[in-house]
Design a protein around this motif. Sequence first.
Motif, mmCIF file in Angstrom:
data_model
loop_
_atom_site.group_PDB
_atom_site.id
_atom_site.type_symbol
_atom_site.label_atom_id
_atom_site.label_comp_id
_atom_site.label_asym_id
_atom_site.label_seq_id
_atom_site.Cartn_x
_atom_site.Cartn_y
_atom_site.Cartn_z
ATOM 1 N N ILE A 1 1.692 70.018 57.007
ATOM 2 C CA ILE A 1 0.709 70.225 55.948
ATOM 3 C C ILE A 1 1.480 70.869 55.102
ATOM 4 O O ILE A 1 1.771 72.027 55.397
ATOM 5 C CB ILE A 1 -0.314 70.895 56.494
ATOM 6 N N LEU A 2 1.237 70.749 53.667
ATOM 7 C CA LEU A 2 1.612 71.483 52.403
ATOM 8 C C LEU A 2 0.486 71.898 52.004
ATOM 9 O O LEU A 2 -0.381 71.225 50.984
ATOM 10 C CB LEU A 2 2.411 70.439 51.506
ATOM 11 N N PRO A 3 -0.070 73.055 52.435
ATOM 12 C CA PRO A 3 -1.375 73.687 52.206
ATOM 13 C C PRO A 3 -1.555 74.486 50.856
ATOM 14 O O PRO A 3 -0.557 75.085 50.476
ATOM 15 C CB PRO A 3 -2.004 74.612 53.310
ATOM 16 N N GLY A 4 -2.683 74.292 50.017
ATOM 17 C CA GLY A 4 -2.980 75.125 49.219
ATOM 18 C C GLY A 4 -3.545 76.455 49.814
ATOM 19 O O GLY A 4 -3.439 76.639 50.856
ATOM 20 N N PRO A 5 -3.695 77.390 48.903
ATOM 21 C CA PRO A 5 -3.967 78.792 49.777
ATOM 22 C C PRO A 5 -5.516 79.199 50.111
ATOM 23 O O PRO A 5 -5.671 80.188 50.486
ATOM 24 C CB PRO A 5 -3.787 79.722 48.215
ATOM 25 N N PHE B 1 -4.758 69.796 50.549
ATOM 26 C CA PHE B 1 -3.966 69.147 51.572
ATOM 27 C C PHE B 1 -3.090 68.179 51.032
ATOM 28 O O PHE B 1 -3.442 67.029 50.725
ATOM 29 C CB PHE B 1 -4.948 68.772 52.626
ATOM 30 N N ALA B 2 -1.843 68.445 51.037
ATOM 31 C CA ALA B 2 -0.668 67.335 50.920
ATOM 32 C C ALA B 2 0.107 67.362 52.112
ATOM 33 O O ALA B 2 -0.049 68.311 53.047
ATOM 34 C CB ALA B 2 0.138 67.892 49.642
ATOM 35 N N LEU B 3 0.678 66.116 52.589
ATOM 36 C CA LEU B 3 1.417 65.936 53.634
ATOM 37 C C LEU B 3 2.979 65.788 53.274
ATOM 38 O O LEU B 3 3.153 64.989 52.464
ATOM 39 C CB LEU B 3 1.031 64.953 54.600
ATOM 40 N N SER B 4 3.835 66.495 53.975
ATOM 41 C CA SER B 4 5.260 66.243 53.617
ATOM 42 C C SER B 4 5.784 65.167 54.204
ATOM 43 O O SER B 4 5.330 64.548 55.310
ATOM 44 C CB SER B 4 5.937 67.443 54.403
ATOM 45 N N GLY B 5 6.608 64.577 53.344
ATOM 46 C CA GLY B 5 7.254 63.002 53.829
ATOM 47 C C GLY B 5 6.887 61.918 52.888
ATOM 48 O O GLY B 5 5.945 61.942 52.359
ATOM 49 N N SER B 6 8.061 61.211 52.691
ATOM 50 C CA SER B 6 8.112 60.237 52.051
ATOM 51 C C SER B 6 6.806 59.000 52.147
ATOM 52 O O SER B 6 6.165 58.504 51.500
ATOM 53 C CB SER B 6 9.355 59.546 51.817
ATOM 54 N N GLU B 7 6.715 58.941 53.711
ATOM 55 C CA GLU B 7 6.039 57.904 54.222
ATOM 56 C C GLU B 7 4.466 58.190 54.270
ATOM 57 O O GLU B 7 3.387 57.382 53.994
ATOM 58 C CB GLU B 7 6.239 57.413 55.511
ATOM 59 N N GLN B 8 4.247 59.725 53.759
ATOM 60 C CA GLN B 8 2.926 60.365 53.634
ATOM 61 C C GLN B 8 2.460 60.447 52.473
ATOM 62 O O GLN B 8 1.284 60.941 52.086
ATOM 63 C CB GLN B 8 2.689 61.663 54.317
ATOM 64 N N ASN B 9 3.333 59.915 51.547
ATOM 65 C CA ASN B 9 2.807 59.726 49.879
ATOM 66 C C ASN B 9 3.240 58.681 49.437
ATOM 67 O O ASN B 9 4.077 58.559 48.508
ATOM 68 C CB ASN B 9 3.605 61.060 49.411
#
Length: 557
Positions: free
Chosen positions: A302-306, A356-364
Amino acid sequence: MNSSITTEADAIIVGAGLAGLVAAAELADAGRRVIVLDQEPAQSFGGQAFWSFGGLFLVNSPEQRRMRIRDSRELAWQDWVGTAGFDRAEDDWPRRWAEAYVDFAAGEKRAWLHERGVRFFPVVGWAERGGYLATGPGNSVPRFHVTWGTGPGVLEPFMRRVRGAADVGLVSLRFRHRVSELVVENGAVTGARGEILAPSDVPRGVESTREVVGSFELRAPAVIVASGGIGGNHALVRANWPARLGEPPKHMLSGVPAHVDGRMLAISRAAGASTVNEDRMWHYTEGIANHSPVWPMHGIRILPGPSSLWLDALGNRLPVPLFPGFDTLGTLAHIMRTGYEHTWFILTRKIIEKEFALSGSEQNPDLTGKSLRGVLGRVGRGAPPPVQAFMDRGADFLVERELPALIRRMNALTGEPLLAPRTVEREVRARDREMENPFTKDLQVTALRGARTYLGDKLIRVATPHRLLDPDAGPLIAVRLHILTRKSLGGLQTDLQSRVLGMDGAPVPGLYAAGEVAGFGGGGMHGYRSLEGTFLGGCIFSGRSAGRAVGQLLVHG
């Protein structure tokens, strides 16, 4: 079983990932003949970089200036040194590489990539925000530039150049070739030998067979090792785990495929190479189990905000400044001291939709597919489809309207009642009280309010501050977080020409290294910590350096 010995190249590159491809492209552009070896099938051409989010560290870029971010080479170097914490005698070469890389990121990097067709999403991300003093770890300003096309977009110009060179006979791509030994003659590395693995038609990233069907031996004046890190080899991760981070986790998710196994470190040492800083690693604390795994123990970060409330396994809030997205290594060290390996985010629908963003090419798929309409859809109501898929199908996601019901399900998920409802409720309500007026002593609340003064965060990254128990912001969401393996920060020691150094500090003739296997340069240009966006860039910079250095070697004999 077939066997062959061939001398028909100017250079051999071990690894067909980003660093190896950049090196191969540089050599082919100079008219040199290159053999690229990789143990995986052709479907995995491009290696780990394909799966990445495509973030690149740039300094004082046009994207930053358009977002009113004032950055400079001096500020970036201050942040790098404060983050790296160089403190060892063997950090001389890593520090030199770090300074050269910051110069690259503040200088020609963007223009050089732009000439090759790389483009960037206009909003610059703010990763590793730190939360310490000005001379401590973290990025003082946003520097995380997402490539338009994510990881595949970073790879594309180099894959295109290498394939073009293969079409005219300058590059030979040899998949299913696993190196098991570097050939050493009269103290110089003169080639590589190993096994030919059985053909495999598994999809990209899926674990492939290790059945041996032949052997090979190849000779060349130079060998570039660009074989990646160790994140898929949990035994090696645990063997190198430093005491300063506590006991190694018994359970980890893998952020990289199984073939990221670290084999070439020991093989290179056997040929006389020196490895340094192998205890420095970069593993994430916001891992979640992939609901549709590609490789064993496949996890997503997870690439989380704060804004999310971060609790340990017993429901206690993590200390300052261990907020989401602030200090990866500090958070990992704290978690491992708690006696438990998992933690929790508690948040709301309103937070997950925006933060919430998700790391990875397939998740974006929107960014990877370069869909402007898809990206604009992130601004509207509702979680992005990949995030919603985890809410619906992910083993680590729980959704409830009421906090007591959420806590019961959190305890049920771990199989033991570690969370005392009174403890969790106290933390949630205390945080909510701090949201009720413009003043606060809670530094996370101060941080998220401050983040929204940056236009990029306000537009797409940080939710409007609100109470977690506000029914209009609900339902409530809990996410169980795991340790996720990712990057090696140490490795083969190299000088600024990417020549691998031996135990005596002198270059091993004929041997070069680039990318993660070399700690992205020097055996660890990041020191103990990363500022993020520096791994792909480190592969590009060190791969380019290796390719050019070998090219010059061949010119001058």
